[in-house]
Design a protein around this motif. Sequence first.
Motif, short mmCIF file in Angstrom:
data_model
loop_
_atom_site.label_atom_id
_atom_site.label_comp_id
_atom_site.label_asym_id
_atom_site.label_seq_id
_atom_site.Cartn_x
_atom_site.Cartn_y
_atom_site.Cartn_z
N TYR A 1 0.09 9.97 -8.43
CA TYR A 1 -0.73 9.49 -7.31
C TYR A 1 -0.87 7.97 -7.35
O TYR A 1 -1.20 7.38 -8.38
N SER A 2 -0.63 7.35 -6.20
CA SER A 2 -0.76 5.90 -6.11
C SER A 2 -0.96 5.47 -4.68
O SER A 2 -0.29 5.98 -3.77
N ARG A 3 -1.91 4.55 -4.47
CA ARG A 3 -2.03 3.84 -3.20
C ARG A 3 -1.57 2.39 -3.36
O ARG A 3 -1.74 1.58 -2.45
N LYS B 1 -4.03 -2.51 -8.05
CA LYS B 1 -4.86 -1.38 -8.47
C LYS B 1 -4.08 -0.31 -9.22
O LYS B 1 -4.57 0.25 -10.18
N TYR B 2 -2.89 0.05 -8.75
CA TYR B 2 -2.10 1.10 -9.39
C TYR B 2 -0.77 0.51 -9.84
O TYR B 2 -0.24 -0.39 -9.19
N PRO B 3 -0.17 1.01 -10.92
CA PRO B 3 -0.69 2.03 -11.86
C PRO B 3 -1.64 1.41 -12.87
O PRO B 3 -1.70 0.18 -13.01
N GLY B 4 -2.38 2.25 -13.57
CA GLY B 4 -3.29 1.78 -14.59
C GLY B 4 -4.57 1.23 -14.00
O GLY B 4 -4.85 1.40 -12.81
N PRO B 5 -5.36 0.54 -14.81
CA PRO B 5 -6.64 0.00 -14.33
C PRO B 5 -6.43 -1.15 -13.35
O PRO B 5 -5.39 -1.82 -13.36
N ALA B 6 -7.40 -1.36 -12.47
CA ALA B 6 -7.34 -2.46 -11.51
C ALA B 6 -7.28 -3.78 -12.25
O ALA B 6 -7.97 -3.98 -13.26
N GLY C 1 0.84 -1.19 0.00
CA GLY C 1 0.00 0.00 0.00
C GLY C 1 0.87 1.23 0.00
O GLY C 1 2.08 1.17 0.23
N ALA C 2 0.26 2.38 -0.25
CA ALA C 2 1.05 3.61 -0.34
C ALA C 2 0.17 4.83 -0.17
O ALA C 2 -1.06 4.76 -0.28
N TYR C 3 0.83 5.93 0.11
CA TYR C 3 0.24 7.25 -0.10
C TYR C 3 1.30 8.08 -0.79
O TYR C 3 2.09 8.77 -0.16
N ASN C 4 1.35 7.94 -2.10
CA ASN C 4 2.23 8.73 -2.94
C ASN C 4 1.38 9.79 -3.63
O ASN C 4 0.58 9.48 -4.51
N HIS C 5 1.53 11.02 -3.18
CA HIS C 5 0.63 12.10 -3.62
C HIS C 5 1.41 13.41 -3.51
O HIS C 5 1.77 13.82 -2.40
N ASP C 6 1.65 14.05 -4.62
CA ASP C 6 2.46 15.27 -4.63
C ASP C 6 1.68 16.42 -4.01
O ASP C 6 0.85 17.07 -4.65
N LEU C 7 1.97 16.70 -2.74
CA LEU C 7 1.32 17.78 -2.00
C LEU C 7 2.30 18.92 -1.70
O LEU C 7 2.03 19.74 -0.81
N LEU C 8 3.40 18.98 -2.42
CA LEU C 8 4.44 19.96 -2.10
C LEU C 8 3.90 21.39 -2.11
O LEU C 8 4.07 22.14 -1.15
N LYS C 9 3.22 21.77 -3.18
CA LYS C 9 2.68 23.13 -3.27
C LYS C 9 1.58 23.36 -2.24
O LYS C 9 1.49 24.43 -1.65
#
Length: 471
Positions: free
Chosen positions: A332-334, A347-352, A216-224
């Motif tokens: 973005y990827s979980r 599920k990520y990347p691409g379709p499940a 699992g992951a929380y890869n999400h560009d929240l820098l700005k």
Amino acid sequence: MKSNRRNFIKYSGLTGIGIAGANMMNSYAATTQDALVNNVSTPRKQLFNMSGYAAPKLDAVRIGFIGLGNRGPGAVERMRHIEGTVIKALCDIRPEKVNKVKKSLEGSIHNPDIYTGKEEEWKKLCERPDIDLVYITTPWALHTPMAVYAMNHGKHVCVEVPAAKTIDECWQLVETSERTRKHCMMLENCCYDFFELLTLNMARQGLLGEIIHGEGAYNHDLLKSNFSKDAYYDMWRLKENLRNGNLYPTHGLGPVAQVMNLNRGDKMDYLNAMQSNDFMMAPMAKELAANDSFYAPYAGKSFRGNMNVTTIRTNKGRTIMLQHDVSSPNIYSRIFKINGTKGSALKYPGPARIAFGDEDWLTDEAYKQLEEKYQPAIVKKVGEMAKQVGGHGGMDFIMDWRTIDCLRNGLPLDQDVYDAALWSAVAPLSEWSVANRSNAITVPDFTGGSWQNNQPVDITLEKGGTTKVLM
């Protein structure tokens, strides 16, 4: 047992030293880890087992909302569409936020009272005798204090992720929930996303065989967003990134933990965490501060590394890998990957996608047939309506509907306080591992040993499912 808990807190509290104290901590690594193992290996005696606990049913669920920034207004809107809810109170320190949500309810059956303008107005909401559920969507540091206060005043609690920031706070939630016999559910919405529910149902039916590994992951560009003056009240999320570790583990972990029946037949034993340097946040703080004095307090600070990778081993020998990166240009990827002895899901990347044995991923047609056959009852019941109401594609609404339906029918919740504590605990434990050169850190058993007999989450809707959706 209290002594065991205090010793664990004392040792885990070493994370407060941070990376600056890593050299000192390395000299104590063996000693502290031995002590930690000794103090976690003996189960804490439960006051009451909240796993599978069904509180007395409520015909109407009277709700008070605390925190109306990024997540709160959406939660209020979703509750309008669920039968048997009464929105009794709204709270935020900012009057404009409360007034906006109050205005959105005009013409509805809901006429909530307002609490605003002072830091502790939320306590008045929790103290009201005519509220059954307190719904908390505030900055992370307020989650545990508010949840504990609400339970101590006889309220069930739904609290945003993570439910706690420290191991001590995890124990506070567990002990308060057990003592008061009030639910404390962490609002891990990703457990209610459509593919995650499908995979959970398939795992329950044995299609994937014995579960071996999950990711699992929380890869999400929240820098700005983290550096924005308007995104988070008082820059609270930027300040959180002054800590190391996997600070936001639950989106990736929650669905994997449910598939693996953690706290319900299996448990985490230990974890390791490794982290990159910070290549993005400190340079941005320095750049912004050069042109805007508002950012001067953040210039020269040490921010968490961009990528954290945490690995976990369970009592049954399963493994979990979690990633956390909110400050580099990551897609973005979980992830959400499940490997079993008979099949796998990704599920990520691409379709499940789903595969069985050593075959390729199922074709679109074969996947659709599988989805139709193993679609969980909850998705059949409210899935299409959830997409219309919204909330991250509908998973937020499914989560809220399911919670209210359980409370109205006197059923156990899908996520209990042990899940809230365990999933949240990954953050401080991973922080300690990073400070200890990625050494293994023992994970406490918040269930007091009851994980061995606790039953898996029931997603069949054989009971309940009676609450209507109001469109």
